[in-house]
Enzyme design. Sequence first.
Site, PDB file in Angstrom:
ATOM      1  N   GLY A 206     -10.438   8.757   2.008  1.00  0.00           N
ATOM      2  CA  GLY A 206     -11.215   9.912   2.457  1.00  0.00           C
ATOM      3  C   GLY A 206     -12.351  10.308   1.536  1.00  0.00           C
ATOM      4  O   GLY A 206     -13.031  11.301   1.773  1.00  0.00           O
TER       5      GLY A 206
ATOM      6  N   ARG B 158     -13.030   3.253   5.895  1.00  0.00           N
ATOM      7  CA  ARG B 158     -14.081   4.239   6.166  1.00  0.00           C
ATOM      8  C   ARG B 158     -15.230   4.157   5.159  1.00  0.00           C
ATOM      9  O   ARG B 158     -16.384   4.358   5.524  1.00  0.00           O
ATOM     10  CB  ARG B 158     -13.471   5.649   6.152  1.00  0.00           C
ATOM     11  CG  ARG B 158     -12.594   5.930   7.365  1.00  0.00           C
ATOM     12  CD  ARG B 158     -11.785   7.211   7.203  1.00  0.00           C
ATOM     13  NE  ARG B 158     -10.717   7.069   6.228  1.00  0.00           N
ATOM     14  CZ  ARG B 158      -9.983   8.083   5.774  1.00  0.00           C
ATOM     15  NH1 ARG B 158     -10.208   9.313   6.212  1.00  0.00           N
ATOM     16  NH2 ARG B 158      -9.021   7.882   4.900  1.00  0.00           N
TER      17      ARG B 158
ATOM     18  N   SER C 229      -9.853   3.880  -0.168  1.00  0.00           N
ATOM     19  CA  SER C 229     -10.876   4.898  -0.447  1.00  0.00           C
ATOM     20  C   SER C 229     -10.371   6.319  -0.193  1.00  0.00           C
ATOM     21  O   SER C 229     -10.938   7.281  -0.723  1.00  0.00           O
ATOM     22  CB  SER C 229     -12.151   4.630   0.353  1.00  0.00           C
ATOM     23  OG  SER C 229     -11.862   4.417   1.719  1.00  0.00           O
TER      24      SER C 229
ATOM     25  N   SER D  10     -10.528  -2.200  -1.198  1.00  0.00           N
ATOM     26  CA  SER D  10     -10.065  -2.554   0.144  1.00  0.00           C
ATOM     27  C   SER D  10     -10.383  -1.323   0.985  1.00  0.00           C
ATOM     28  O   SER D  10      -9.537  -0.477   1.220  1.00  0.00           O
ATOM     29  CB  SER D  10      -8.564  -2.846   0.147  1.00  0.00           C
ATOM     30  OG  SER D  10      -8.130  -3.067   1.481  1.00  0.00           O
TER      31      SER D  10
ATOM     32  N   LYS E 223      -2.432  -2.104  -3.194  1.00  0.00           N
ATOM     33  CA  LYS E 223      -3.499  -1.258  -2.638  1.00  0.00           C
ATOM     34  C   LYS E 223      -3.122   0.207  -2.859  1.00  0.00           C
ATOM     35  O   LYS E 223      -2.525   0.848  -1.996  1.00  0.00           O
ATOM     36  CB  LYS E 223      -3.708  -1.558  -1.143  1.00  0.00           C
ATOM     37  CG  LYS E 223      -4.787  -0.669  -0.505  1.00  0.00           C
ATOM     38  CD  LYS E 223      -5.211  -1.140   0.878  1.00  0.00           C
ATOM     39  CE  LYS E 223      -6.216  -0.172   1.486  1.00  0.00           C
ATOM     40  NZ  LYS E 223      -6.877  -0.685   2.688  1.00  0.00           N
TER      41      LYS E 223
ATOM     42  N   GLU F 166       0.837  -1.212   0.000  1.00  0.00           N
ATOM     43  CA  GLU F 166       0.000   0.000   0.000  1.00  0.00           C
ATOM     44  C   GLU F 166       0.867   1.254   0.000  1.00  0.00           C
ATOM     45  O   GLU F 166       1.254   1.745   1.059  1.00  0.00           O
ATOM     46  CB  GLU F 166      -0.940   0.024   1.220  1.00  0.00           C
ATOM     47  CG  GLU F 166      -1.803   1.283   1.259  1.00  0.00           C
ATOM     48  CD  GLU F 166      -2.783   1.349   2.430  1.00  0.00           C
ATOM     49  OE1 GLU F 166      -3.578   2.306   2.462  1.00  0.00           O
ATOM     50  OE2 GLU F 166      -2.758   0.470   3.305  1.00  0.00           O
TER      51      GLU F 166
END
Length: 364
Positions: free
Chosen positions: A274, A304, A272, A301, A230, A188
Amino acid sequence: MPYQYPALTPEQKKELSDIAHRIVAPGKGILAADESTGSIAKRLQSIGTENTEENRRFYRQLLLTADDRVNPCIVGVILFHETLYQKADDGRPFPQVIKSKGGVVGIKVDKGVVPLAGTNGETTTQGLDGLSERCAQYKKDGADFAKWRCVLKIGEHTPSALAIMENANVLARYASICQQNGIVPIAEPEILPDGDHDLKRCQYVTEKVLAAVYKALSDHHIYLEGTLLKPNMVTPGHACTQKFSHEEIAMATVTALRRTVPPAVTGITFLSGGQSEEEASINLNAINKCPLLKPWALTFSYGRALQASALKAWGGKKENLKAAQEEYVKRALANSLACQGKYTPSGQAGAAASESLFVSNHAY
């Protein structure tokens, strides 16, 4: 050029590739429920709930025991160390709960970001010390994949060549250690949405970062078929005044990935970053509909963007359990459709689903 010394047996490679394929099968994605104790504190605080071990356990249980409608949508679940060893009310350890629903257990293994001295507020990620022993233990305890997050920022002089190179190498070293222990690494390299940069600048930086990551993975002899990526979607900075369509975001994202991510990589599971729940689903849908050749699975993945409405509906009250689970199921179903390019926004998204989840300089 030196001779290649095999790092993994054919059996090890097959196991890693099989796990990676299971996680990104059509219509399936990952729930990121690996917020650290400090991060979950902020979420609980937002609903006026105390950050106790029991509240954390109850909230994670709420997500993990949602009804069977989520089973075809969510396969991977990333847990924080504490959560891996917690149990449901019926006494079953959480990994067992996940596996009973056909899921795959993941574990966050990094130890957070630390400053890179001599840079303009840039960071690297710590946690390599003792990682091999931890991975061996996690594998015994039911985990089959892991996640490691690096963070880069777009600014006038960032990300620097040093930050890009250092973070790429840390991700590669982590990936190597995971694969030696039979764990699929998710790399990531998150480029934060903070700033006023436009779409083009984000695309350029994303390409440079991903090119460095895959060069490092090659240097470290990583078996790409047994990995997942990611990344951030390519989006304008949060303070950018110019607006871009979902199709423009999708085109910029897929173009950046096509230029840098080898087709051998099994899947790309977007963070995502934010975006609101609804925005994250619409952009994922647009990415999957993008009219360019896409050799990898492109799925989600989300942390939030799968949890915000559920968290609000729960509000820390046990009697709201079913209502909260219903909100979570809604987002899981939406994203399952989006990762197949089949999502149609109903226009009836709740207020929570449309609310921006942006947190400046987001620490995880």
